[in-house]
Design a protein around this motif. Sequence first.
Motif, PDB file in Angstrom:
ATOM      1  N   PHE A  18      12.844  -4.061  11.282  1.00 38.79           N
ATOM      2  CA  PHE A  18      12.257  -4.369   9.977  1.00 38.79           C
ATOM      3  C   PHE A  18      11.418  -3.195   9.457  1.00 38.79           C
ATOM      4  O   PHE A  18      11.398  -2.928   8.262  1.00 38.79           O
ATOM      5  CB  PHE A  18      11.407  -5.645  10.043  1.00 38.79           C
ATOM      6  CG  PHE A  18      12.232  -6.889  10.246  1.00 38.79           C
ATOM      7  CD1 PHE A  18      13.368  -7.120   9.488  1.00 38.79           C
ATOM      8  CD2 PHE A  18      11.887  -7.822  11.193  1.00 38.79           C
ATOM      9  CE1 PHE A  18      14.138  -8.256   9.665  1.00 38.79           C
ATOM     10  CE2 PHE A  18      12.648  -8.964  11.395  1.00 38.79           C
ATOM     11  CZ  PHE A  18      13.777  -9.182  10.621  1.00 38.79           C
ATOM     12  N   ALA A  19      10.739  -2.499  10.363  1.00 42.03           N
ATOM     13  CA  ALA A  19       9.972  -1.323   9.950  1.00 42.03           C
ATOM     14  C   ALA A  19      10.912  -0.235   9.423  1.00 42.03           C
ATOM     15  O   ALA A  19      10.562   0.499   8.489  1.00 42.03           O
ATOM     16  CB  ALA A  19       9.151  -0.789  11.116  1.00 42.03           C
ATOM     17  N   GLY A  20      12.103  -0.148  10.004  1.00 41.54           N
ATOM     18  CA  GLY A  20      13.087   0.805   9.507  1.00 41.54           C
ATOM     19  C   GLY A  20      13.503   0.489   8.081  1.00 41.54           C
ATOM     20  O   GLY A  20      13.683   1.391   7.254  1.00 41.54           O
ATOM     21  N   LEU A  21      13.645  -0.787   7.792  1.00 42.06           N
ATOM     22  CA  LEU A  21      13.981  -1.187   6.419  1.00 42.06           C
ATOM     23  C   LEU A  21      12.879  -0.789   5.441  1.00 42.06           C
ATOM     24  O   LEU A  21      13.154  -0.325   4.329  1.00 42.06           O
ATOM     25  CB  LEU A  21      14.239  -2.694   6.351  1.00 42.06           C
ATOM     26  CG  LEU A  21      15.475  -3.198   7.080  1.00 42.06           C
ATOM     27  CD1 LEU A  21      15.492  -4.726   7.097  1.00 42.06           C
ATOM     28  CD2 LEU A  21      16.734  -2.657   6.434  1.00 42.06           C
ATOM     29  N   VAL A  22      11.642  -0.958   5.860  1.00 40.91           N
ATOM     30  CA  VAL A  22      10.515  -0.582   5.005  1.00 40.91           C
ATOM     31  C   VAL A  22      10.446   0.936   4.865  1.00 40.91           C
ATOM     32  O   VAL A  22      10.219   1.468   3.778  1.00 40.91           O
ATOM     33  CB  VAL A  22       9.188  -1.140   5.566  1.00 40.91           C
ATOM     34  CG1 VAL A  22       7.996  -0.614   4.786  1.00 40.91           C
ATOM     35  CG2 VAL A  22       9.207  -2.659   5.556  1.00 40.91           C
ATOM     36  N   ALA A  23      10.677   1.658   5.978  1.00 42.68           N
ATOM     37  CA  ALA A  23      10.590   3.119   5.960  1.00 42.68           C
ATOM     38  C   ALA A  23      11.676   3.741   5.092  1.00 42.68           C
ATOM     39  O   ALA A  23      11.506   4.850   4.582  1.00 42.68           O
ATOM     40  CB  ALA A  23      10.679   3.655   7.382  1.00 42.68           C
ATOM     41  N   MET A  24      12.794   3.046   4.897  1.00 42.10           N
ATOM     42  CA  MET A  24      13.855   3.567   4.034  1.00 42.10           C
ATOM     43  C   MET A  24      13.362   3.760   2.603  1.00 42.10           C
ATOM     44  O   MET A  24      13.830   4.647   1.900  1.00 42.10           O
ATOM     45  CB  MET A  24      15.051   2.602   4.001  1.00 42.10           C
ATOM     46  CG  MET A  24      15.985   2.765   5.138  1.00 42.10           C
ATOM     47  SD  MET A  24      17.502   1.797   5.016  1.00 42.10           S
ATOM     48  CE  MET A  24      17.307   0.670   3.682  1.00 42.10           C
ATOM     49  N   LYS A  25      12.429   2.940   2.192  1.00 42.09           N
ATOM     50  CA  LYS A  25      11.891   3.018   0.826  1.00 42.09           C
ATOM     51  C   LYS A  25      10.929   4.194   0.662  1.00 42.09           C
ATOM     52  O   LYS A  25      10.578   4.553  -0.436  1.00 42.09           O
ATOM     53  CB  LYS A  25      11.173   1.716   0.452  1.00 42.09           C
ATOM     54  CG  LYS A  25      12.040   0.490   0.556  1.00 42.09           C
ATOM     55  CD  LYS A  25      13.130   0.517  -0.463  1.00 42.09           C
ATOM     56  CE  LYS A  25      13.947  -0.760  -0.348  1.00 42.09           C
ATOM     57  NZ  LYS A  25      15.102  -0.738  -1.207  1.00 42.09           N
ATOM     58  N   SER A  26      10.512   4.777   1.782  1.00 39.84           N
ATOM     59  CA  SER A  26       9.578   5.897   1.756  1.00 39.84           C
ATOM     60  C   SER A  26      10.283   7.155   1.237  1.00 39.84           C
ATOM     61  O   SER A  26      11.440   7.413   1.559  1.00 39.84           O
ATOM     62  CB  SER A  26       9.038   6.126   3.168  1.00 39.84           C
ATOM     63  OG  SER A  26       8.612   7.431   3.345  1.00 39.84           O
ATOM     64  N   ASP A  27       9.590   7.938   0.429  1.00 41.04           N
ATOM     65  CA  ASP A  27      10.170   9.166  -0.113  1.00 41.04           C
ATOM     66  C   ASP A  27      10.158  10.302   0.913  1.00 41.04           C
ATOM     67  O   ASP A  27      10.893  11.265   0.769  1.00 41.04           O
ATOM     68  CB  ASP A  27       9.400   9.617  -1.366  1.00 41.04           C
ATOM     69  CG  ASP A  27       9.565   8.633  -2.506  1.00 41.04           C
ATOM     70  OD1 ASP A  27      10.600   7.954  -2.548  1.00 41.04           O
ATOM     71  OD2 ASP A  27       8.651   8.560  -3.345  1.00 41.04           O
ATOM     72  N   SER A  71       4.050   5.128  14.649  1.00 41.22           N
ATOM     73  CA  SER A  71       4.927   4.908  13.492  1.00 41.22           C
ATOM     74  C   SER A  71       4.136   4.431  12.278  1.00 41.22           C
ATOM     75  O   SER A  71       4.666   4.392  11.169  1.00 41.22           O
ATOM     76  CB  SER A  71       6.040   3.922  13.839  1.00 41.22           C
ATOM     77  OG  SER A  71       5.529   2.619  14.016  1.00 41.22           O
ATOM     78  N   GLY A  72       2.877   4.105  12.494  1.00 40.96           N
ATOM     79  CA  GLY A  72       2.016   3.716  11.384  1.00 40.96           C
ATOM     80  C   GLY A  72       1.794   4.842  10.386  1.00 40.96           C
ATOM     81  O   GLY A  72       1.405   4.596   9.246  1.00 40.96           O
ATOM     82  N   PHE A  73       2.064   6.079  10.791  1.00 39.18           N
ATOM     83  CA  PHE A  73       1.939   7.190   9.853  1.00 39.18           C
ATOM     84  C   PHE A  73       3.056   7.161   8.807  1.00 39.18           C
ATOM     85  O   PHE A  73       2.919   7.751   7.743  1.00 39.18           O
ATOM     86  CB  PHE A  73       1.935   8.531  10.587  1.00 39.18           C
ATOM     87  CG  PHE A  73       0.675   8.760  11.372  1.00 39.18           C
ATOM     88  CD1 PHE A  73      -0.531   9.001  10.725  1.00 39.18           C
ATOM     89  CD2 PHE A  73       0.688   8.702  12.752  1.00 39.18           C
ATOM     90  CE1 PHE A  73      -1.693   9.196  11.441  1.00 39.18           C
ATOM     91  CE2 PHE A  73      -0.460   8.895  13.477  1.00 39.18           C
ATOM     92  CZ  PHE A  73      -1.666   9.145  12.826  1.00 39.18           C
ATOM     93  N   VAL A  74       4.140   6.469   9.099  1.00 32.85           N
ATOM     94  CA  VAL A  74       5.236   6.317   8.146  1.00 32.85           C
ATOM     95  C   VAL A  74       5.139   4.976   7.429  1.00 32.85           C
ATOM     96  O   VAL A  74       5.282   4.903   6.211  1.00 32.85           O
ATOM     97  CB  VAL A  74       6.609   6.444   8.861  1.00 32.85           C
ATOM     98  CG1 VAL A  74       7.753   6.239   7.889  1.00 32.85           C
ATOM     99  CG2 VAL A  74       6.724   7.786   9.556  1.00 32.85           C
ATOM    100  N   VAL A  75       4.894   3.920   8.198  1.00 29.20           N
ATOM    101  CA  VAL A  75       4.732   2.568   7.654  1.00 29.20           C
ATOM    102  C   VAL A  75       3.343   2.091   8.095  1.00 29.20           C
ATOM    103  O   VAL A  75       3.162   1.687   9.244  1.00 29.20           O
ATOM    104  CB  VAL A  75       5.827   1.613   8.180  1.00 29.20           C
ATOM    105  CG1 VAL A  75       5.631   0.215   7.636  1.00 29.20           C
ATOM    106  CG2 VAL A  75       7.210   2.136   7.853  1.00 29.20           C
ATOM    107  N   PRO A  76       2.341   2.159   7.222  1.00 31.29           N
ATOM    108  CA  PRO A  76       0.964   1.878   7.623  1.00 31.29           C
ATOM    109  C   PRO A  76       0.735   0.528   8.322  1.00 31.29           C
ATOM    110  O   PRO A  76      -0.131   0.419   9.184  1.00 31.29           O
ATOM    111  CB  PRO A  76       0.185   1.937   6.302  1.00 31.29           C
ATOM    112  CG  PRO A  76       0.986   2.868   5.458  1.00 31.29           C
ATOM    113  CD  PRO A  76       2.419   2.604   5.829  1.00 31.29           C
ATOM    114  N   THR A  77       1.507  -0.468   8.008  1.00 30.71           N
ATOM    115  CA  THR A  77       1.357  -1.768   8.655  1.00 30.71           C
ATOM    116  C   THR A  77       1.626  -1.677  10.156  1.00 30.71           C
ATOM    117  O   THR A  77       1.137  -2.499  10.935  1.00 30.71           O
ATOM    118  CB  THR A  77       2.325  -2.788   8.011  1.00 30.71           C
ATOM    119  OG1 THR A  77       2.100  -2.804   6.615  1.00 30.71           O
ATOM    120  CG2 THR A  77       2.129  -4.173   8.575  1.00 30.71           C
ATOM    121  N   MET A  78       2.372  -0.665  10.559  1.00 28.95           N
ATOM    122  CA  MET A  78       2.718  -0.520  11.972  1.00 28.95           C
ATOM    123  C   MET A  78       1.509  -0.144  12.828  1.00 28.95           C
ATOM    124  O   MET A  78       1.544  -0.330  14.041  1.00 28.95           O
ATOM    125  CB  MET A  78       3.848   0.496  12.146  1.00 28.95           C
ATOM    126  CG  MET A  78       5.176   0.008  11.608  1.00 28.95           C
ATOM    127  SD  MET A  78       5.686  -1.592  12.275  1.00 28.95           S
ATOM    128  CE  MET A  78       5.998  -1.148  13.964  1.00 28.95           C
TER     129      MET A  78
END
Length: 117
Positions: A18-27, A71-78
Motif C-alpha cells: 500500500f505504501a508503494g501505491l502511495v509512493a507512486m503519486k510522489s514526484d 521509508s517515511g522519507f518517501v511516504v511520511p506516514t511510514m
Amino acid sequence: MRTLCASTLIGEFFVIGFAGLVAMKSDGASMAVVWTVCGVAMLLSLLLCGMITRPGGIQLGWALQIALIASGFVVPTMFFLGALFAALWWASVFYGRRIDEAKAKWAAQASAGPDAA
C-alpha cells in the motif's frame, strides 16, 4: 515465536504494498524505482516468514523494520507505521521466545511423567 513474527511480517507485506501505491503519486521517484524497492521489501518479508528460526532471521527482520521506518522519507506516514511495526516486531520476538520457553518447559515436564514434580 515463529507464528507471532510471521504474522507481523505478513502485515508488513500488505503495508509495504500500500505504501508503494502511495509512493507512486510522489514526484520524486519513478514507478520502476518504487516498485523495485517495494517488491524487494515485500519479497524479503515473505522469505523472512520461513527464516525466523534460522540464524540471522531475527536480525534480518530488524533490518526490515529499520528500512520500513526509513521509508517515511518517501511516504511520511511510514514513520508512524514503521515504528508501530518495529514495536510489533519487538513484541513478537520477546513474547514469542517466552512462549517457546514455556512450551519447552511443559514438554519436559510432560515427558518426565506424572510422578516427577
